[in-house]
Each structure stands twice: as C-alpha cells, then as structure tokens.
Design an enzyme around this catalytic site. Sequence first.
Site, PDB file in Angstrom:
ATOM      1  NE  ARG A  71      -2.181  -1.929   3.080  1.00  0.00           N
ATOM      2  CZ  ARG A  71      -2.965  -3.052   3.332  1.00  0.00           C
ATOM      3  NH1 ARG A  71      -3.355  -3.759   2.446  1.00  0.00           N
ATOM      4  NH2 ARG A  71      -2.155  -3.569   4.526  1.00  0.00           N
ATOM      5  CD  GLU A 119      -2.184  -3.971  14.857  1.00  0.00           C
ATOM      6  OE1 GLU A 119      -2.691  -3.374  13.465  1.00  0.00           O
ATOM      7  OE2 GLU A 119      -3.350  -3.340  15.631  1.00  0.00           O
TER       8      GLU A 119
HETATM    9  P1  AMP Z   1       3.213  -2.188  11.904  1.00  0.00           P
HETATM   10  O1  AMP Z   1       4.480  -2.596  11.271  1.00  0.00           O
HETATM   11  O2  AMP Z   1       2.505  -2.670  13.006  1.00  0.00           O
HETATM   12  O3  AMP Z   1       3.229  -0.837  11.983  1.00  0.00           O
HETATM   13  O4  AMP Z   1       1.833  -2.350  10.641  1.00  0.00           O
HETATM   14  C1  AMP Z   1       1.658  -1.617   9.962  1.00  0.00           C
HETATM   15  C2  AMP Z   1       1.627  -2.099   8.743  1.00  0.00           C
HETATM   16  O5  AMP Z   1       0.724  -3.476   8.422  1.00  0.00           O
HETATM   17  C3  AMP Z   1       1.185  -1.230   7.552  1.00  0.00           C
HETATM   18  O6  AMP Z   1       2.177  -1.658   6.047  1.00  0.00           O
HETATM   19  C4  AMP Z   1      -0.064  -1.635   7.546  1.00  0.00           C
HETATM   20  O7  AMP Z   1      -0.818  -1.309   5.780  1.00  0.00           O
HETATM   21  C5  AMP Z   1      -0.615  -2.995   8.360  1.00  0.00           C
HETATM   22  N1  AMP Z   1      -1.692  -2.147   9.460  1.00  0.00           N
HETATM   23  C6  AMP Z   1      -1.003  -3.269  10.267  1.00  0.00           C
HETATM   24  N2  AMP Z   1      -2.288  -2.999  10.857  1.00  0.00           N
HETATM   25  C7  AMP Z   1      -3.565  -2.129  10.430  1.00  0.00           C
HETATM   26  C8  AMP Z   1      -4.708  -2.022  10.414  1.00  0.00           C
HETATM   27  N3  AMP Z   1      -5.420  -1.273  11.646  1.00  0.00           N
HETATM   28  N4  AMP Z   1      -5.174  -1.021   9.306  1.00  0.00           N
HETATM   29  C9  AMP Z   1      -4.779  -1.775   7.874  1.00  0.00           C
HETATM   30  N5  AMP Z   1      -3.416  -2.035   7.667  1.00  0.00           N
HETATM   31  C10 AMP Z   1      -2.302  -2.683   9.522  1.00  0.00           C
END
Ligand code: AMP
Length: 176
Positions: free
Chosen positions: A61, A98
């Site tokens: 994305r 996450e």
């Molecule tokens: P993080 O590494 O935890 O900051 O996760 C970020 C990545 O996971 C990004 O590339 C987002 O596209 C995806 N992502 C994580 N949580 C979400 C969420 N609640 N909604 C949409 N995309 C998410």
Amino acid sequence: MNIERLTKTVRNVPDFPIPGIQFKDVTTLFKDANILKELSDGMYEMYKNKGITKVVGIESRGFIMGPLLAERLHAGFVPIRKPGKLPAATYEISYSKEYGTDSIQIHQDALNADDIVLLHDDLLATGGTMLAAVELIKLFHPKKIYVNFLIELEDLKGRELFSPDIEVESILKYDI
Ligand code: AMP
C-alpha cells in the site's frame, strides 16, 4: 486538506484479517478522484521544500501514493518488497507486526549517501514495519530520512520507536 472529510472516508473493517483488528481500508480514499488529488497536493506541500531525492514505498500500500508523490517532487521511486520479489542483490531485515512476523528487502543499489529519503507507507500501527525499513535505509547512510504515513493509530504509540533525527508525520490520526 480537509482532514475531517478524509478521516470519515477511510473505511473501518472490524476483525480483518483476524479477530480483534480494526482494519483501516484506504481504497475508499483512492477511488475518489477529488480525494486522491487532495492527498497528492497535500503531501506535495508537506515535502516540496525538503530536497527529497528518493521516495521509498513499502509493499504494497506504499506503492500507491509513493510513486505519485515521487513524480510531484521530481524524485525517484524505490520499492521495499517482501522476500523473493526483487530480482537483483538485496539487503533484508526481519521484524514483528501487529499481526504476525515478516521480512522486507531493498535492492543494494537503490540509494546512495547523497540521497534525502522520504519513506512512505499507508499506516503506522506498532511501527515495526517502518522501523525495519528505516534500518534498511540507514545501511546507505543517506543525508536525511523523513517518514510519512497516511494513517497513524495513535494508541499503539509506534511513533515512539523512532529516534529524534527521523521526522515522522502522519496525515490522519485514529485512536484505534
Ligand atoms: P506495523 O508494523 O504494526 O506498524 O504495521 C504496519 C503495516 O501493517 C502497514 O503496512 C499496514 O498496511 C498494515 N496494518 C497494520 N495494522 C493495520 C490496520 N489496523 N489497518 C490496516 N493496515 C494495517
């Protein structure tokens, strides 16, 4: 940018891709021609005076606004991809997300020490993905690293992972 309108336009999908995740769907921003233009103009205004030479987008994305912004800034675009997708020699790093764990790669000749880099992804959750991307970019010793997200999930405090020399900006902020 009309932040209130943009915030309302993002679609929240509960329990996707697994129970407990409130998934922020940015396709509802991108399908609207006026909103896409508003985002492109707004992000250009944020970064037009920073001397950005490369916009680096994170799969997948980060590949939507990343190249649009690179073209506006007259910068190059560089992809960070999941393992096995980039054809030439790469650097790789693993990180926790996450939900689940993952690895990312960048071509070894993608950047150099003269670059001023803008790293872009759609969303900051725990920050693990972007922190890993910053570590990859640091291997090239660029002059400066900026970090940009469309969306920040503020409650997860991902922003606190980044050292003060990294300028982190997000456009839309949500509690969860
Ligand atoms: P993080 O590494 O935890 O900051 O996760 C970020 C990545 O996971 C990004 O590339 C987002 O596209 C995806 N992502 C994580 N949580 C979400 C969420 N609640 N909604 C949409 N995309 C998410």
